[in-house]
Design a protein around this motif. Structure first.
Motif, PDB file in Angstrom:
ATOM      1  N   ASN A 101      43.167   6.104 -47.580  1.00  0.00           N
ATOM      2  CA  ASN A 101      43.219   5.469 -48.898  1.00  0.00           C
ATOM      3  C   ASN A 101      42.240   6.301 -49.718  1.00  0.00           C
ATOM      4  OD1 ASN A 101      43.041   3.659 -51.066  1.00  0.00           O
ATOM      5  ND2 ASN A 101      43.111   1.858 -49.744  1.00  0.00           N
TER       6      ASN A 101
ATOM      7  N   ASP B 261      34.028   6.612 -42.603  1.00  0.00           N
ATOM      8  CA  ASP B 261      33.729   6.838 -44.030  1.00  0.00           C
ATOM      9  C   ASP B 261      32.469   7.693 -44.116  1.00  0.00           C
ATOM     10  OD1 ASP B 261      34.828   5.081 -46.730  1.00  0.00           O
ATOM     11  OD2 ASP B 261      33.031   6.330 -46.980  1.00  0.00           O
TER      12      ASP B 261
ATOM     13  N   GLN C  82      30.332   7.374 -46.543  1.00  0.00           N
ATOM     14  CA  GLN C  82      29.270   6.633 -47.233  1.00  0.00           C
ATOM     15  C   GLN C  82      28.767   5.478 -46.382  1.00  0.00           C
ATOM     16  OE1 GLN C  82      29.371   5.928 -51.552  1.00  0.00           O
ATOM     17  NE2 GLN C  82      31.550   6.430 -51.397  1.00  0.00           N
TER      18      GLN C  82
ATOM     19  N   HIS D 160      36.336  12.366 -42.310  1.00  0.00           N
ATOM     20  CA  HIS D 160      37.572  12.161 -41.537  1.00  0.00           C
ATOM     21  C   HIS D 160      38.135  13.452 -40.931  1.00  0.00           C
ATOM     22  CE1 HIS D 160      39.109  11.510 -45.908  1.00  0.00           C
ATOM     23  NE2 HIS D 160      38.875  12.769 -45.727  1.00  0.00           N
TER      24      HIS D 160
ATOM     25  N   TYR E 154      37.826   7.101 -54.703  1.00  0.00           N
ATOM     26  CA  TYR E 154      36.428   6.655 -54.607  1.00  0.00           C
ATOM     27  C   TYR E 154      36.341   5.204 -54.133  1.00  0.00           C
ATOM     28  CZ  TYR E 154      37.649   4.829 -59.249  1.00  0.00           C
ATOM     29  OH  TYR E 154      38.292   4.195 -60.283  1.00  0.00           O
TER      30      TYR E 154
ATOM     31  N   ASN F 218      35.752  -0.517 -48.420  1.00  0.00           N
ATOM     32  CA  ASN F 218      35.263  -1.900 -48.363  1.00  0.00           C
ATOM     33  C   ASN F 218      35.848  -2.691 -47.195  1.00  0.00           C
ATOM     34  OD1 ASN F 218      33.511  -1.725 -50.601  1.00  0.00           O
ATOM     35  ND2 ASN F 218      35.265  -1.877 -51.992  1.00  0.00           N
TER      36      ASN F 218
ATOM     37  N   ASP G  68      41.538  -2.412 -45.526  1.00  0.00           N
ATOM     38  CA  ASP G  68      42.561  -1.788 -44.675  1.00  0.00           C
ATOM     39  C   ASP G  68      42.188  -1.914 -43.198  1.00  0.00           C
ATOM     40  OD1 ASP G  68      44.243  -0.888 -46.771  1.00  0.00           O
ATOM     41  OD2 ASP G  68      42.945   0.834 -47.113  1.00  0.00           O
TER      42      ASP G  68
ATOM     43  N   THR H 214      39.461   6.225 -44.118  1.00  0.00           N
ATOM     44  CA  THR H 214      38.629   6.003 -45.317  1.00  0.00           C
ATOM     45  C   THR H 214      38.373   4.494 -45.425  1.00  0.00           C
ATOM     46  OG1 THR H 214      40.691   5.872 -46.581  1.00  0.00           O
ATOM     47  CG2 THR H 214      39.501   7.958 -46.705  1.00  0.00           C
TER      48      THR H 214
HETATM   49  N1  SAM Z   1      40.401   1.635 -47.436  1.00  0.00           N
HETATM   50  C1  SAM Z   1      39.372   1.130 -48.307  1.00  0.00           C
HETATM   51  C2  SAM Z   1      39.465  -0.376 -48.432  1.00  0.00           C
HETATM   52  O1  SAM Z   1      40.388  -1.014 -47.881  1.00  0.00           O
HETATM   53  O2  SAM Z   1      38.586  -0.927 -49.092  1.00  0.00           O
HETATM   54  C3  SAM Z   1      39.305   1.840 -49.631  1.00  0.00           C
HETATM   55  C4  SAM Z   1      38.936   3.310 -49.502  1.00  0.00           C
HETATM   56  S1  SAM Z   1      38.269   4.035 -50.961  1.00  0.00           S
HETATM   57  C5  SAM Z   1      39.652   4.114 -52.061  1.00  0.00           C
HETATM   58  C6  SAM Z   1      38.037   5.726 -50.495  1.00  0.00           C
HETATM   59  C7  SAM Z   1      36.894   5.927 -49.497  1.00  0.00           C
HETATM   60  O3  SAM Z   1      36.981   7.252 -48.976  1.00  0.00           O
HETATM   61  C8  SAM Z   1      35.493   5.795 -50.083  1.00  0.00           C
HETATM   62  O4  SAM Z   1      34.800   4.754 -49.467  1.00  0.00           O
HETATM   63  C9  SAM Z   1      34.844   7.153 -49.788  1.00  0.00           C
HETATM   64  O5  SAM Z   1      33.490   7.079 -49.439  1.00  0.00           O
HETATM   65  C10 SAM Z   1      35.678   7.634 -48.613  1.00  0.00           C
HETATM   66  N2  SAM Z   1      35.628   9.076 -48.386  1.00  0.00           N
HETATM   67  C11 SAM Z   1      35.527  10.081 -49.297  1.00  0.00           C
HETATM   68  N3  SAM Z   1      35.531  11.276 -48.680  1.00  0.00           N
HETATM   69  C12 SAM Z   1      35.634  11.028 -47.343  1.00  0.00           C
HETATM   70  C13 SAM Z   1      35.666  11.855 -46.186  1.00  0.00           C
HETATM   71  N4  SAM Z   1      35.631  13.182 -46.302  1.00  0.00           N
HETATM   72  N5  SAM Z   1      35.762  11.264 -44.979  1.00  0.00           N
HETATM   73  C14 SAM Z   1      35.820   9.906 -44.864  1.00  0.00           C
HETATM   74  N6  SAM Z   1      35.769   9.077 -45.929  1.00  0.00           N
HETATM   75  C15 SAM Z   1      35.688   9.626 -47.152  1.00  0.00           C
END
Ligand code: SAM
Length: 196
Positions: A108, A57, A59, A89, A111, A33, A36, A30
């Motif tokens: 992670n 991701d 998005q 994922h 949202y 931004n 990680d 995930t």
């Molecule tokens: N690891 C990130 C960072 O260091 O900034 C923060 C991740 S953020 C809390 C959660 C992310 O999971 C979002 O960008 C969202 O688009 C993504 N996400 C949601 N559903 C997902 C999926 N099924 N597969 C991959 N990514 C997904």
């Protein structure tokens, strides 16, 4: 040192440092931004080691943000070691080379900070992705999950992750969670360490 860490992400990063080695292949399930992803690249690569990070991701905005952060923070050789994928994922097996030994798969959940709060990870796909991670993780590898319980659906996702852990055998897996008991809404780091 866990009690010196204020943020749950720092707790997760600290655990990664004890497991991940230079030259390893790791997956950011995930990437959001990109913070990680960047932390992972710094663990797997240096002047003499070319580890790889596969970052996923759903998005495009998240991949653009990750790309920007990597451009700012890495040189071009390091940047080549990170591969970004705009996919769910649950499909991680399809992007990592077949013979790769994956040391860490990190989630992670929730949202994208600064993005659309309606686009969140969902228990159903999170469970599929955990199954995929389990299949490709090497012995002495780690699945790391940061679960957020403050948004709608967060507690259900926590329950799903915990029930997944209950199905991992005691012989092969060590499963634990770090819960801040005086901060009921704090994100919860969960770790599944594969013994063999
Ligand atoms: N690891 C990130 C960072 O260091 O900034 C923060 C991740 S953020 C809390 C959660 C992310 O999971 C979002 O960008 C969202 O688009 C993504 N996400 C949601 N559903 C997902 C999926 N099924 N597969 C991959 N990514 C997904």
């Amino acid at each position: 040192y866990v009690f010196g860490k204020k943020r749950a992400t720092d707790v997760a990063h600290m655990v990664w440092e004890h497991v991940v080695q230079k030259g390893d292949t790791v997956i950011d399930a995930t990437c959001g931004n990109g913070f990680d992803t960047l932390a992972m690249l710094n663990l797997v690569a240096d002047d003499s080691h070319d580890g790889h990070v596969y970052a996923l991701d759903i998005q495009k905005d998240a991949l653009d943000n990750t790309s920007l952060l990597l451009e700012k923070s890495l040189n071009s050789k390091e940047r080549q070691l990170v591969k970004l994928f705009n996919i769910c994922h649950s499909k991680m097996n399809g992007v990592v080379p077949r013979n790769a030994l994956v040391r860490l798969v990190a989630f992670n959940l929730g949202y994208l900070p600064g993005g659309d709060k309606e686009i969140i990870t969902r228990s159903e796909t999170t469970l599929l992705a955990l199954e995929a991670a389990k299949r490709i993780l090497m012995p002495e590898g780690l699945i790391s999950i940061l679960v957020y319980v403050g948004h709608p659906g967060g507690r259900e996702e926590l329950e799903a992750v915990e029930s997944f852990a209950a199905g991992l055998s005691v012989e092969n897996w060590i499963c634990c969670k770090v819960q801040m008991l005086n901060r009921p809404c704090a994100p919860i780091p969960i770790f599944f360490f594969r013994r063999r």
